[in-house]
Design a protein around this motif. Sequence first.
Motif, short mmCIF file in Angstrom:
data_model
loop_
_atom_site.label_atom_id
_atom_site.label_comp_id
_atom_site.label_asym_id
_atom_site.label_seq_id
_atom_site.Cartn_x
_atom_site.Cartn_y
_atom_site.Cartn_z
N TRP A 1 -0.89 10.22 -29.49
CA TRP A 1 -0.39 10.83 -28.26
C TRP A 1 -1.27 11.97 -27.76
O TRP A 1 -1.75 12.79 -28.54
CB TRP A 1 1.02 11.35 -28.48
CG TRP A 1 1.68 11.89 -27.25
CD1 TRP A 1 1.88 13.19 -26.91
CD2 TRP A 1 2.24 11.12 -26.18
NE1 TRP A 1 2.51 13.29 -25.69
CE2 TRP A 1 2.75 12.03 -25.22
CE3 TRP A 1 2.35 9.75 -25.94
CZ2 TRP A 1 3.37 11.60 -24.05
CZ3 TRP A 1 2.96 9.33 -24.78
CH2 TRP A 1 3.46 10.25 -23.86
N SER A 2 -1.47 11.99 -26.47
CA SER A 2 -2.14 13.10 -25.79
C SER A 2 -1.46 13.27 -24.44
O SER A 2 -1.47 12.34 -23.63
CB SER A 2 -3.63 12.80 -25.59
OG SER A 2 -4.20 13.74 -24.71
N GLU B 1 -3.17 1.38 -26.47
CA GLU B 1 -3.58 0.66 -25.26
C GLU B 1 -2.38 0.37 -24.35
O GLU B 1 -2.48 0.49 -23.12
CB GLU B 1 -4.28 -0.64 -25.64
CG GLU B 1 -5.61 -0.45 -26.36
CD GLU B 1 -6.60 0.37 -25.54
OE1 GLU B 1 -6.70 0.12 -24.32
OE2 GLU B 1 -7.26 1.25 -26.11
N LYS B 2 -1.26 0.00 -24.95
CA LYS B 2 -0.07 -0.29 -24.15
C LYS B 2 0.46 0.96 -23.45
O LYS B 2 1.03 0.89 -22.36
CB LYS B 2 1.02 -0.91 -25.02
CG LYS B 2 0.76 -2.38 -25.39
CD LYS B 2 1.87 -2.95 -26.22
CE LYS B 2 1.65 -4.43 -26.52
NZ LYS B 2 1.82 -5.29 -25.32
N LEU B 3 0.30 2.12 -24.08
CA LEU B 3 0.78 3.37 -23.48
C LEU B 3 0.00 3.74 -22.22
O LEU B 3 0.45 4.54 -21.42
CB LEU B 3 0.69 4.52 -24.49
CG LEU B 3 1.71 4.49 -25.63
CD1 LEU B 3 1.36 5.53 -26.68
CD2 LEU B 3 3.12 4.72 -25.11
N LYS B 4 -1.16 3.13 -22.05
CA LYS B 4 -1.97 3.40 -20.85
C LYS B 4 -1.52 2.57 -19.65
O LYS B 4 -1.90 2.86 -18.51
CB LYS B 4 -3.44 3.09 -21.13
CG LYS B 4 -4.07 3.95 -22.22
CD LYS B 4 -5.50 3.50 -22.48
CE LYS B 4 -6.13 4.27 -23.61
NZ LYS B 4 -7.51 3.79 -23.91
N GLU C 1 7.23 8.82 -34.34
CA GLU C 1 6.11 9.27 -35.16
C GLU C 1 4.88 8.40 -34.93
O GLU C 1 3.75 8.90 -34.89
CB GLU C 1 6.50 9.26 -36.63
CG GLU C 1 7.54 10.32 -37.00
CD GLU C 1 8.09 10.13 -38.39
OE1 GLU C 1 7.44 9.43 -39.20
OE2 GLU C 1 9.17 10.68 -38.69
N ALA C 2 5.09 7.10 -34.77
CA ALA C 2 3.97 6.19 -34.51
C ALA C 2 3.27 6.57 -33.21
O ALA C 2 2.03 6.63 -33.14
CB ALA C 2 4.47 4.75 -34.46
N ILE C 3 4.05 6.82 -32.16
CA ILE C 3 3.45 7.21 -30.88
C ILE C 3 2.71 8.53 -31.00
O ILE C 3 1.63 8.73 -30.43
CB ILE C 3 4.53 7.29 -29.79
CG1 ILE C 3 5.02 5.89 -29.43
CG2 ILE C 3 4.00 7.99 -28.54
CD1 ILE C 3 6.07 5.86 -28.35
N SER C 4 3.28 9.46 -31.77
CA SER C 4 2.67 10.79 -31.90
C SER C 4 1.28 10.72 -32.51
O SER C 4 0.46 11.63 -32.31
CB SER C 4 3.56 11.70 -32.73
OG SER C 4 3.53 11.36 -34.10
N ILE D 1 5.06 2.32 -43.42
CA ILE D 1 3.62 2.15 -43.21
C ILE D 1 3.41 1.88 -41.72
O ILE D 1 4.01 0.96 -41.15
CB ILE D 1 3.07 0.97 -44.03
CG1 ILE D 1 3.34 1.19 -45.52
CG2 ILE D 1 1.58 0.78 -43.77
CD1 ILE D 1 3.02 -0.02 -46.38
N PHE D 2 2.57 2.68 -41.09
CA PHE D 2 2.32 2.52 -39.65
C PHE D 2 1.24 1.49 -39.40
O PHE D 2 0.20 1.47 -40.08
CB PHE D 2 1.95 3.87 -39.02
CG PHE D 2 3.07 4.86 -39.06
CD1 PHE D 2 4.12 4.78 -38.15
CD2 PHE D 2 3.11 5.86 -40.02
CE1 PHE D 2 5.18 5.67 -38.19
CE2 PHE D 2 4.16 6.77 -40.06
CZ PHE D 2 5.19 6.67 -39.15
N ILE D 3 1.49 0.61 -38.44
CA ILE D 3 0.56 -0.48 -38.13
C ILE D 3 0.41 -0.62 -36.61
O ILE D 3 1.20 -0.05 -35.85
CB ILE D 3 1.05 -1.82 -38.72
CG1 ILE D 3 2.41 -2.20 -38.15
CG2 ILE D 3 1.10 -1.75 -40.26
CD1 ILE D 3 2.90 -3.59 -38.58
N ASN D 4 -0.58 -1.39 -36.20
CA ASN D 4 -0.80 -1.73 -34.78
C ASN D 4 -0.90 -0.51 -33.88
O ASN D 4 -0.53 -0.56 -32.70
CB ASN D 4 0.32 -2.65 -34.27
CG ASN D 4 0.38 -3.97 -35.00
OD1 ASN D 4 -0.65 -4.50 -35.41
ND2 ASN D 4 1.58 -4.51 -35.17
N LEU D 5 -1.42 0.59 -34.40
CA LEU D 5 -1.47 1.82 -33.61
C LEU D 5 -2.49 1.73 -32.47
O LEU D 5 -2.26 2.31 -31.40
CB LEU D 5 -1.80 3.02 -34.51
CG LEU D 5 -0.73 3.35 -35.57
CD1 LEU D 5 -1.11 4.61 -36.33
CD2 LEU D 5 0.65 3.52 -34.92
#
Length: 253
Positions: free
Chosen positions: A68-69, A43-46, A62-65, A34-38
């Motif tokens: 992802w842009s 925000e952290k990826l910025k 998969e979570a990042i995808s 189960i994916f959480i905190n997406l």
Amino acid sequence: MKKVVLFKSTSEDYRKVCEDNNYEAIFVEPLEFIFINLQELCEKLKLADYHGIILTSPRAVEAISKCWSPSKYNIWNSKRIYTVGEASGHKIKLMLGLESLGLETGNAENLAKLITSENPVPSKFLFPCGNLRSEVLPNILKRSGIEVDPLTVYETKENNSLRENLMDLNNNVNPCCMVFFSPSGCEYVYRQLQTFNNKLSNLPHFAIGNSTAHKIENLGVEIAGVASRPRADTLIETVRDYFTSLDKSQKKL
């Protein structure tokens, strides 16, 4: 043809290597995710203050995808992306369009050594991970002066079909051995095996990596072999060597 139970999602790489060595691969997925905190992950990826990112599982990729842009997160084109195995490395390339380092390290300790050898102190890495993550890698990095920012992006739970699948294996399949790919997978499988009389517990048990092997041993089960790297060819070599040695021993009797 001997049947090998692989406690993982279906993989054509593993299927083909098994077939090439006269084994039939039977896939049983013991886990659900189960994916959480997406939103927090997006925000952290910025942020520009990370030297890189550590992705030690396909699920983290998969979570990042999911947020992802390439144009939105183009800062990552110039940062270091580390992973521990070829499956995750392939997903990083396919889903994110990024090249990764550490594919041949095989385990957390080796990956941590690579990261410490290639990065200055202090450095800071984003570490998207699961709720059952091992602390081996972040602890080694922290002792070396490298900061790790962990973020739980998926939770692991038992596959709802696991007991049914195990009973089918026990009653209808007659496998020659079982292969475990994660400590949590071991735990869930053995939790269910304890609920019914079975022949599976007596089969040779193989593990991908030392942490999974230690989990099996902690359950009171002997290990037949440990694949040093999370690769299909390494695994089948370990299985083949075990049965070759077993056949030789039986012929001597």
